[in-house]
Design a protein around this motif. Sequence first.
Motif, mmCIF file in Angstrom:
data_model
loop_
_atom_site.group_PDB
_atom_site.id
_atom_site.type_symbol
_atom_site.label_atom_id
_atom_site.label_comp_id
_atom_site.label_asym_id
_atom_site.label_seq_id
_atom_site.Cartn_x
_atom_site.Cartn_y
_atom_site.Cartn_z
ATOM 1 N N GLU A 107 23.189 90.088 13.114
ATOM 2 C CA GLU A 107 24.058 89.443 12.715
ATOM 3 C C GLU A 107 23.286 89.502 11.448
ATOM 4 O OE1 GLU A 107 25.269 85.787 13.263
ATOM 5 O OE2 GLU A 107 26.009 86.277 15.429
ATOM 6 N N ASN A 112 21.538 86.108 6.222
ATOM 7 C CA ASN A 112 21.943 85.122 4.735
ATOM 8 C C ASN A 112 22.752 84.290 5.646
ATOM 9 O OD1 ASN A 112 23.892 87.229 4.777
ATOM 10 N ND2 ASN A 112 24.168 86.749 2.801
ATOM 11 N N ARG A 113 23.194 84.318 6.990
ATOM 12 C CA ARG A 113 24.251 83.290 7.282
ATOM 13 C C ARG A 113 23.636 81.917 7.885
ATOM 14 N NH1 ARG A 113 28.118 86.745 11.749
ATOM 15 N NH2 ARG A 113 29.642 84.652 11.425
ATOM 16 N N ARG A 128 26.452 76.546 16.021
ATOM 17 C CA ARG A 128 26.622 77.790 16.873
ATOM 18 C C ARG A 128 26.904 76.889 18.596
ATOM 19 N NH1 ARG A 128 22.901 82.902 15.494
ATOM 20 N NH2 ARG A 128 24.541 84.704 16.865
#
Length: 143
Positions: free
Chosen positions: A78, A81-82, A87
């Motif tokens: 992924e 920067n997320r 989660r």
Amino acid sequence: MTRTSPFGSPLFLGFDHLEQMLERLSKNGGEGYPPYNIEQTGPSSLRITLAVAGFTMDDLSITVEDSQLVIRGRQAEEAQNRVFLHRGIAARQFQRTFVLADGIEVKGAWLDSGLLHIDLERIQPESRARSIQIGMRPAGASR
């Protein structure tokens, strides 16, 4: 404690590969991800359906290795920067293995709405009985 093999009898000649497949199967028996269904779709056809939500076709691979159907899933990394506040959807890899009997062939696979479908078909083998002629021992052959 010594573990005995069901194929330890001298009457089972050449079944070493079955014993190895049973060992591999017992190692994979406790895995629960991804969940799957196996259904009979015809007199000689089956379909395996795996729930692989979040995986794309590029994330999945299907191979047949030594009479085993192996399905692997690995999601791409992924973006760094997320930022997740929570989660709950794990991006994890998996490997699911199914032992195929002789004569079972994979006919195709497709991905639809998060479900991976794999169609299998049992090819009916022709009878292979033959007579073995008994002859004299060749000269010079040891007893």
